[in-house]
Every structure is written in C-alpha cells, then in structure tokens.
Design a protein around this motif. Structure first.
Motif, PDB file in Angstrom:
ATOM      1  N   ASP A 244      43.846  25.765  -4.393  1.00 46.18           N
ATOM      2  CA  ASP A 244      43.283  26.638  -3.342  1.00 46.18           C
ATOM      3  C   ASP A 244      41.776  26.829  -3.525  1.00 46.18           C
ATOM      4  OD1 ASP A 244      45.746  26.910  -2.171  1.00 46.18           O
ATOM      5  OD2 ASP A 244      46.213  28.816  -3.139  1.00 46.18           O
ATOM      6  N   LEU A 245      41.332  26.927  -4.763  1.00 46.20           N
ATOM      7  CA  LEU A 245      39.900  27.097  -5.021  1.00 46.20           C
ATOM      8  C   LEU A 245      39.132  25.831  -4.668  1.00 46.20           C
ATOM      9  CD1 LEU A 245      40.140  28.999  -8.408  1.00 46.20           C
ATOM     10  CD2 LEU A 245      39.355  29.947  -6.232  1.00 46.20           C
ATOM     11  N   LEU A 246      39.711  24.683  -4.928  1.00 44.23           N
ATOM     12  CA  LEU A 246      39.068  23.426  -4.561  1.00 44.23           C
ATOM     13  C   LEU A 246      39.005  23.263  -3.040  1.00 44.23           C
ATOM     14  CD1 LEU A 246      40.729  21.142  -7.250  1.00 44.23           C
ATOM     15  CD2 LEU A 246      38.304  21.758  -7.150  1.00 44.23           C
ATOM     16  N   VAL A 247      40.073  23.680  -2.367  1.00 46.83           N
ATOM     17  CA  VAL A 247      40.067  23.633  -0.903  1.00 46.83           C
ATOM     18  C   VAL A 247      38.955  24.517  -0.336  1.00 46.83           C
ATOM     19  CG1 VAL A 247      41.374  24.264   1.165  1.00 46.83           C
ATOM     20  CG2 VAL A 247      42.495  23.024  -0.696  1.00 46.83           C
ATOM     21  N   ALA A 248      38.741  25.667  -0.965  1.00 46.50           N
ATOM     22  CA  ALA A 248      37.690  26.581  -0.498  1.00 46.50           C
ATOM     23  C   ALA A 248      36.301  25.972  -0.631  1.00 46.50           C
ATOM     24  CB  ALA A 248      37.762  27.896  -1.277  1.00 46.50           C
ATOM     25  N   LEU A 249      36.161  24.990  -1.510  1.00 49.08           N
ATOM     26  CA  LEU A 249      34.857  24.341  -1.698  1.00 49.08           C
ATOM     27  C   LEU A 249      34.711  23.068  -0.864  1.00 49.08           C
ATOM     28  CD1 LEU A 249      34.501  24.611  -5.590  1.00 49.08           C
ATOM     29  CD2 LEU A 249      33.198  25.889  -3.879  1.00 49.08           C
ATOM     30  N   GLY A 256      31.406  19.737  -1.957  1.00 52.14           N
ATOM     31  CA  GLY A 256      32.555  19.485  -1.091  1.00 52.14           C
ATOM     32  C   GLY A 256      33.257  18.170  -1.358  1.00 52.14           C
ATOM     33  N   ARG A 257      32.513  17.078  -1.368  1.00 52.66           N
ATOM     34  CA  ARG A 257      33.148  15.767  -1.566  1.00 52.66           C
ATOM     35  C   ARG A 257      33.801  15.674  -2.940  1.00 52.66           C
ATOM     36  NH1 ARG A 257      33.508  10.954   0.721  1.00 52.66           N
ATOM     37  NH2 ARG A 257      32.317  11.700   2.511  1.00 52.66           N
ATOM     38  N   ALA A 258      33.111  16.182  -3.968  1.00 53.28           N
ATOM     39  CA  ALA A 258      33.685  16.136  -5.313  1.00 53.28           C
ATOM     40  C   ALA A 258      34.959  16.968  -5.394  1.00 53.28           C
ATOM     41  CB  ALA A 258      32.660  16.633  -6.327  1.00 53.28           C
ATOM     42  N   ALA A 259      35.005  18.106  -4.682  1.00 57.09           N
ATOM     43  CA  ALA A 259      36.202  18.941  -4.688  1.00 57.09           C
ATOM     44  C   ALA A 259      37.380  18.205  -4.053  1.00 57.09           C
ATOM     45  CB  ALA A 259      35.936  20.253  -3.952  1.00 57.09           C
ATOM     46  N   ILE A 260      37.121  17.496  -2.966  1.00 59.98           N
ATOM     47  CA  ILE A 260      38.196  16.746  -2.306  1.00 59.98           C
ATOM     48  C   ILE A 260      38.644  15.576  -3.179  1.00 59.98           C
ATOM     49  CG2 ILE A 260      38.738  15.326  -0.292  1.00 59.98           C
ATOM     50  CD1 ILE A 260      36.966  17.168   1.357  1.00 59.98           C
ATOM     51  N   GLU A 261      37.693  14.946  -3.873  1.00 59.11           N
ATOM     52  CA  GLU A 261      38.074  13.881  -4.807  1.00 59.11           C
ATOM     53  C   GLU A 261      38.946  14.428  -5.938  1.00 59.11           C
ATOM     54  OE1 GLU A 261      34.411  12.188  -6.047  1.00 59.11           O
ATOM     55  OE2 GLU A 261      34.071  11.094  -4.171  1.00 59.11           O
ATOM     56  N   ALA A 273      47.642  20.676   1.070  1.00 55.07           N
ATOM     57  CA  ALA A 273      46.303  21.245   1.277  1.00 55.07           C
ATOM     58  C   ALA A 273      45.387  20.230   1.951  1.00 55.07           C
ATOM     59  CB  ALA A 273      45.720  21.693  -0.058  1.00 55.07           C
ATOM     60  N   LEU A 274      45.473  18.971   1.538  1.00 56.01           N
ATOM     61  CA  LEU A 274      44.647  17.938   2.163  1.00 56.01           C
ATOM     62  C   LEU A 274      45.057  17.700   3.612  1.00 56.01           C
ATOM     63  CD1 LEU A 274      44.513  15.459  -0.843  1.00 56.01           C
ATOM     64  CD2 LEU A 274      42.553  16.625   0.189  1.00 56.01           C
ATOM     65  N   THR A 275      46.341  17.813   3.899  1.00 53.30           N
ATOM     66  CA  THR A 275      46.800  17.681   5.286  1.00 53.30           C
ATOM     67  C   THR A 275      46.197  18.781   6.149  1.00 53.30           C
ATOM     68  OG1 THR A 275      48.874  16.679   4.524  1.00 53.30           O
ATOM     69  CG2 THR A 275      48.829  17.561   6.765  1.00 53.30           C
ATOM     70  N   ARG A 276      46.100  19.994   5.608  1.00 51.24           N
ATOM     71  CA  ARG A 276      45.466  21.088   6.360  1.00 51.24           C
ATOM     72  C   ARG A 276      43.984  20.801   6.595  1.00 51.24           C
ATOM     73  NH1 ARG A 276      48.522  24.170   2.720  1.00 51.24           N
ATOM     74  NH2 ARG A 276      46.643  24.752   1.544  1.00 51.24           N
ATOM     75  N   LEU A 277      43.349  20.175   5.623  1.00 49.37           N
ATOM     76  CA  LEU A 277      41.923  19.868   5.770  1.00 49.37           C
ATOM     77  C   LEU A 277      41.684  18.805   6.845  1.00 49.37           C
ATOM     78  CD1 LEU A 277      40.635  19.863   2.078  1.00 49.37           C
ATOM     79  CD2 LEU A 277      40.153  21.540   3.861  1.00 49.37           C
ATOM     80  N   VAL A 285      34.540  16.457   6.405  1.00 50.29           N
ATOM     81  CA  VAL A 285      35.636  16.970   5.591  1.00 50.29           C
ATOM     82  C   VAL A 285      36.940  16.289   6.006  1.00 50.29           C
ATOM     83  CG1 VAL A 285      36.967  19.023   4.993  1.00 50.29           C
ATOM     84  CG2 VAL A 285      34.479  19.168   5.187  1.00 50.29           C
ATOM     85  N   GLN A 286      37.144  16.133   7.311  1.00 45.78           N
ATOM     86  CA  GLN A 286      38.338  15.446   7.799  1.00 45.78           C
ATOM     87  C   GLN A 286      38.434  14.032   7.231  1.00 45.78           C
ATOM     88  OE1 GLN A 286      38.486  15.498  12.084  1.00 45.78           O
ATOM     89  NE2 GLN A 286      37.861  17.648  12.209  1.00 45.78           N
ATOM     90  N   GLU A 287      37.305  13.311   7.273  1.00 47.10           N
ATOM     91  CA  GLU A 287      37.290  11.940   6.777  1.00 47.10           C
ATOM     92  C   GLU A 287      37.580  11.883   5.282  1.00 47.10           C
ATOM     93  OE1 GLU A 287      34.181   8.152   6.525  1.00 47.10           O
ATOM     94  OE2 GLU A 287      33.606   9.995   7.559  1.00 47.10           O
ATOM     95  N   ALA A 288      36.958  12.795   4.525  1.00 48.29           N
ATOM     96  CA  ALA A 288      37.187  12.812   3.078  1.00 48.29           C
ATOM     97  C   ALA A 288      38.635  13.161   2.762  1.00 48.29           C
ATOM     98  CB  ALA A 288      36.238  13.812   2.420  1.00 48.29           C
ATOM     99  N   ALA A 289      39.216  14.101   3.510  1.00 46.20           N
ATOM    100  CA  ALA A 289      40.618  14.479   3.290  1.00 46.20           C
ATOM    101  C   ALA A 289      41.548  13.312   3.590  1.00 46.20           C
ATOM    102  CB  ALA A 289      40.974  15.682   4.160  1.00 46.20           C
ATOM    103  N   LEU A 290      41.250  12.572   4.652  1.00 46.62           N
ATOM    104  CA  LEU A 290      42.069  11.400   4.977  1.00 46.62           C
ATOM    105  C   LEU A 290      41.995  10.370   3.853  1.00 46.62           C
ATOM    106  CD1 LEU A 290      43.804   9.760   6.911  1.00 46.62           C
ATOM    107  CD2 LEU A 290      41.701   8.948   8.008  1.00 46.62           C
ATOM    108  N   GLY A 291      40.788  10.149   3.334  1.00 51.98           N
ATOM    109  CA  GLY A 291      40.643   9.210   2.223  1.00 51.98           C
ATOM    110  C   GLY A 291      41.419   9.666   0.994  1.00 51.98           C
TER     111      GLY A 291
END
Length: 307
Positions: A244-249, A256-261, A273-277, A285-291
């Motif tokens: 949840d904390l990573l999602v908030a970032l 942001g990108r490092a948090a999604i990675e 969580a990534l599906t919500r993003l 953010v959408q593109e990074a979450a899809l990746g």
C-alpha cells in the motif's frame, strides 16, 4: 575568425570542466544541495555542447566559397544537420573530464574522510559519512570506520553511517552482523536505516527488517523513502506488507517508477494493487503498471514451466 572562437571556446570548456570536477569533489554530500549542484553542472555541459555545435557549423559555413550572406544563412541549417554528432561528443567528452577530476580528488580525499569519521569534529564526522554514502562502492575502504561509528553516541552520525554501509553494500558478512545491532537502536531513524541497509546487503531475514523498510517508506524525506523503495525491491515478496505504501508513491515525480518496479518484484501479492493502478489518471502510471503486471505474468509462466 570562427575557427579561433571555436578553439578558444574549447579551451575554456576544458578549464571549466576541470573546475567543475573539483567543485563536484568538494560537494560530495548526500543532500538536496549536492544534487542541485550536480544537475547545474550537467545543464552547463549540455549548454556548452550546444555552443560548440553552433561554432562548428559556423566554421564549416565560413570555409565554403558562398556568394553573399543570404547563401550562408541558407547553408547554416544544413551544416547543423551535418554536424549533429558534435554536441554528443562534446558533452560526453567534457563530462568525462569533470568526472575523472572528481574521481581522482575523491580517491585522494577518502583517507581524510576515514580519519574524520573517527577523529573529526561532530559536524565533520557526519559530513564524512554523508560523503561515503554519496560515493557508494567507491568508499568501500571506509567500511571499517563506518561500522565502528554505528555505535557512536551521536544519533545523526549513526544514521548516516548505517545508510552509507547500505550504499556501499560490502560483501563481508561481518558488516551485516554489525548493522543488525542497529535494529534495536534507540533512534527510530537509525532502526529504519538499518532495516533498509540489511535488505540491500541481502540479509533481510531478521523480523525487524520489513518494519524498518515500512518506516522508511512512511518518512517525510524523499531520500529515506528512496532507500525504502530500493530495499523493498531487494526484498521482493518479503516486502508484501509495504504494498500500500508503494502504491501511494506510484505518482511521485521521482520515486514513482521505482515504486512500481518494486511492486513488480514483489510479484503476485501486488497484482491487485497494480490492476487498480491501471485506472490511475496519469497515463505514465498506467503504462508502468501494465509493464509490472506483464512482468509478474511472465515470471509466473517461467516458474510454471520450470516446475
């Protein structure tokens, strides 16, 4: 005339590159002021490369027998295209000059930083630890002194020393053993830094490591949150409590990108969580979450094949 200007400018660039290298070595402090100084140096090199590019194009135009200034004006854009390699070579070359000067000075000064860690004034000791943190693996020879001051009475020095060890990432198991003692430090910042450092050292099996990483992600300072994100990435699935904390970032301008990675490395527990993003208002953010989701799916498929 333009040839003289070009060579004169290159001489100035070389001298300034050395000056900036010295300045960089003098500003080895892991703080926002240092980052701004290095960003300014990078912008200067890019602007200087643009000036060199223009002068090189003018030299080539001037060397051609053209009839009148109008012809020169028309040919100038073509010369810019023809010399498009010039700014790349110029910027990289002079950045290398600055970097080499800085590295030589830093290697020469590292012995002084090691002495200051033990014998310096309080502010000197903290600044020496900051410098070691900024240098990372280049400061590997200072690990014994950094480990020694992890038990110093000054909490700021302990905090900086533990962070520096995480930045250097020594392979010696003794380093992890010494840092584990900081997990019970009286200062919460030191405990958090110890958790992040142990994660970076590949020694995240202690039960206090993940709470330390979570505390770093909750901090107000970006550099602590950055350490928390990198530690979560290193921990992988063990960092699931920090999802949840990573999602908030995820939409943070810097982290942001490092948090999604990091979420991608956590794996299947982070998939919801990534599906919500994927519905985040920011397309990046959408593109990074899809990746990240694709990464999780590929990892799961490879695991199924291997199993």
């Amino acid at each position: 005339m333009f040839v003289d200007l070009l060579y004169g400018w290159l001489g100035v660039r070389f001298a300034l590159s050395m000056v900036f290298g010295v300045r960089a070595a003098n500003r080895l402090r892991h703080d926002e002021t240092s980052r701004r100084a290095f960003a300014w140096m990078g912008r200067f090199h890019l602007a200087g490369a643009a000036v060199t590019w223009v002068l090189e194009a003018l030299v080539r135009v001037d060397a051609r027998p053209l009839a009148g200034p109008l012809a020169q004006v028309l040919v100038f854009p073509l010369m810019l295209l023809f010399t498009c390699w010039v700014p790349v070579v110029d910027a990289l070359g002079f950045m290398v000059v600055s970097g080499l000067v800085a590295i030589i000075l830093v290697r020469w000064r590292l012995a002084r930083y090691r002495d200051e860690l033990i014998l310096g004034e309080p502010e000197q000791r903290v600044q020496a630890a900051r410098a070691c943190e900024f240098l990372g693996r280049m400061a590997a020879s200072a690990v014994p002194e950094l480990l020694e001051v992890t038990t110093d009475p000054d909490p700021e020095l302990r905090f900086r020393a533990v962070r520096a060890v995480g930045s250097i990432r020594p392979a010696d198991p003794e380093a992890a053993d010494r840092v584990r003692k900081s997990l019970t430090d009286s200062d919460p910042r030191v405990r958090s830094a110890a958790g992040c450092t142990l994660a970076m050292l590949g020694a995240g099996d202690h039960p206090a490591v993940v709470p330390g990483v979570i505390a770093a992600l909750k901090a107000d300072e970006d550099d602590m949150r950055d350490a928390g994100v990198r530690a979560a990435w290193k921990l992988g699935p063990a960092a699931a409590p920090a999802i949840d904390l990573l999602v908030a970032l995820a939409d943070h301008w810097k982290l942001g990108r490092a948090a999604i990675e990091a979420l991608a490395v956590i794996g299947e527990p982070a998939a919801p969580a990534l599906t919500r993003l994927r519905s985040h208002p920011d397309p990046k953010v959408q593109e990074a979450a899809l990746g990240a989701l694709n990464h999780i799916e590929m990892a799961a498929a490879e695991e199924a094949v291997a199993g």
